[in-house]
Write a protein that holds these residues in place. Structure first.
Motif, PDB file in Angstrom:
ATOM      1  N   UNK A 104       0.817  -1.219   0.000  1.00  0.00           N
ATOM      2  CA  UNK A 104       0.000   0.000   0.000  1.00  0.00           C
ATOM      3  C   UNK A 104       0.852   1.271   0.000  1.00  0.00           C
ATOM      4  N   UNK A 105       2.151   1.126  -0.298  1.00  0.00           N
ATOM      5  CA  UNK A 105       3.094   2.255  -0.399  1.00  0.00           C
ATOM      6  C   UNK A 105       3.485   2.851   0.947  1.00  0.00           C
ATOM      7  N   UNK A 106       3.254   2.142   2.042  1.00  0.00           N
ATOM      8  CA  UNK A 106       3.782   2.558   3.338  1.00  0.00           C
ATOM      9  C   UNK A 106       5.065   1.778   3.606  1.00  0.00           C
ATOM     10  N   UNK A 107       5.901   2.327   4.497  1.00  0.00           N
ATOM     11  CA  UNK A 107       7.133   1.632   4.841  1.00  0.00           C
ATOM     12  C   UNK A 107       7.457   1.855   6.306  1.00  0.00           C
ATOM     13  N   UNK A 108       8.143   0.896   6.881  1.00  0.00           N
ATOM     14  CA  UNK A 108       8.687   1.011   8.233  1.00  0.00           C
ATOM     15  C   UNK A 108      10.151   0.603   8.171  1.00  0.00           C
ATOM     16  N   UNK A 109      10.936   1.076   9.146  1.00  0.00           N
ATOM     17  CA  UNK A 109      12.343   0.692   9.176  1.00  0.00           C
ATOM     18  C   UNK A 109      12.831   0.679  10.610  1.00  0.00           C
ATOM     19  N   UNK A 110      13.973   0.020  10.825  1.00  0.00           N
ATOM     20  CA  UNK A 110      14.525  -0.074  12.160  1.00  0.00           C
ATOM     21  C   UNK A 110      15.861  -0.774  12.151  1.00  0.00           C
ATOM     22  N   UNK A 111      16.313  -1.158  13.344  1.00  0.00           N
ATOM     23  CA  UNK A 111      17.549  -1.908  13.527  1.00  0.00           C
ATOM     24  C   UNK A 111      17.256  -3.088  14.428  1.00  0.00           C
TER      25      UNK A 111
ATOM     26  N   UNK B 192       6.503   6.442   3.884  1.00  0.00           N
ATOM     27  CA  UNK B 192       5.942   6.010   2.603  1.00  0.00           C
ATOM     28  C   UNK B 192       7.062   5.787   1.597  1.00  0.00           C
ATOM     29  N   UNK B 193       6.709   5.124   0.512  1.00  0.00           N
ATOM     30  CA  UNK B 193       7.660   4.914  -0.571  1.00  0.00           C
ATOM     31  C   UNK B 193       6.902   4.903  -1.890  1.00  0.00           C
ATOM     32  N   UNK B 194       7.601   5.237  -2.959  1.00  0.00           N
ATOM     33  CA  UNK B 194       6.990   5.198  -4.284  1.00  0.00           C
ATOM     34  C   UNK B 194       8.033   4.789  -5.305  1.00  0.00           C
ATOM     35  N   UNK B 195       7.563   4.061  -6.304  1.00  0.00           N
ATOM     36  CA  UNK B 195       8.453   3.587  -7.361  1.00  0.00           C
ATOM     37  C   UNK B 195       8.044   4.222  -8.681  1.00  0.00           C
ATOM     38  N   UNK B 196       9.006   4.824  -9.382  1.00  0.00           N
ATOM     39  CA  UNK B 196       8.754   5.448 -10.677  1.00  0.00           C
ATOM     40  C   UNK B 196       9.232   4.508 -11.783  1.00  0.00           C
ATOM     41  N   UNK B 197       8.280   3.882 -12.458  1.00  0.00           N
ATOM     42  CA  UNK B 197       8.608   2.859 -13.450  1.00  0.00           C
ATOM     43  C   UNK B 197       9.431   3.422 -14.604  1.00  0.00           C
ATOM     44  N   UNK B 198       9.051   4.627 -15.078  1.00  0.00           N
ATOM     45  CA  UNK B 198       9.700   5.176 -16.263  1.00  0.00           C
ATOM     46  C   UNK B 198      11.195   5.406 -16.045  1.00  0.00           C
TER      47      UNK B 198
END
Length: 245
Positions: free
Chosen positions: A60-67, A76-82
């Protein structure tokens, strides 16, 4: 009859929308979904790899991060195909080298993903590897109950004075608190912290005059060695799983 026609029309429209959604979804976006561990982080060619840093990219284009076991950011994150680029943003924390406003170029190789870009004028390279569970840092392994086996000061065994009953223990809790048990002065309390790029633990006791102790640590199965960096003290401990009766 008219009612059936309307239902058929709704079904056709719904199927068309679903089909369009599938066509719009970039193929590589599916490759990004999931849990990734940072294996290499380089800044202008210098290694800045953080112990067990991870990202979880949701569909769903959300992101989490940690150690290790600790999550510290959401965003959030998004990918640009072009352009084959990914942009990663944080909502609750500052944007560091891994979550910056500039997009990264993405390349894929089996179970790894490489991000390349610039951050404040410096080249950044990040290599991530797909994972199925959160990683465990050496610092995570410190949590729990440990009994003192030996205490050396200036290469001299001093357990007779610091641990005369041979029942001295330390508990390192998940809230970064510690408790010393069976010391000559009774129970002692404090807080501790560990570091993301080196095996070091800092102990600060709860007192009107706090004492700061800094140790490099080494783990070998259920054995722990603490070597002080600000004194000539070395402590050896063994993990136990319950308080002695």
């Amino acid at each position: 009859m008219k009612k059936k026609s309307n239902l058929l029309l709704i079904a056709i429209v719904f199927a068309t929308l679903v089909s369009c959604k599938k066509e719009v979804a970039p193929q590589n976006q599916k490759n990004i979904d999931g849990l990734w561990i940072v294996k290499i982080l380089k800044l202008d060619g210098k290694d800045f790899t953080i112990n067990e840093k991870w990202f979880r990219f949701e569909a769903d284009s959300t992101q989490t991060s940690g150690n290790g076991w600790q999550q510290h950011t959401t965003g959030s994150w998004s990918y640009q195909k072009e352009s084959n680029r990914i942009t990663i943003k944080n909502d609750n924390n500052f944007n560091d080298f891994l979550e910056y406003k500039n997009p990264f170029n993405v390349t894929f190789d089996k179970n790894s993903m490489t991000l390349q870009g610039t951050d404040r004028g410096k080249d950044v390279t990040i290599v991530l590897e797909r994972a199925t569970k959160l990683p465990t840092t050496e610092a995570n392994k410190l949590l729990g109950l440990w009994k003192f086996d030996s205490i050396f000061v200036d290469d001299k065994e001093v357990s007779d004075s610091l641990n005369p009953t041979k029942k001295g223990m330390i508990y390192l809790g998940f809230e970064n608190n510690y408790t010393l048990y069976n010391y000559p002065e009774g129970e002692k309390y404090g807080i501790f912290k560990t570091h993301s790029m080196r095996n070091q633990i800092d102990l600060i006791n709860s007192s009107r005059t706090p004492e700061y102790q800094y140790y490099k640590f080494r783990l070998e199965n259920d054995n722990l060695t603490l070597k002080s960096t600000n004194s000539n003290k070395e402590i050896k401990l063994t993990r136990i799983h319950q308080f002695p009766q």
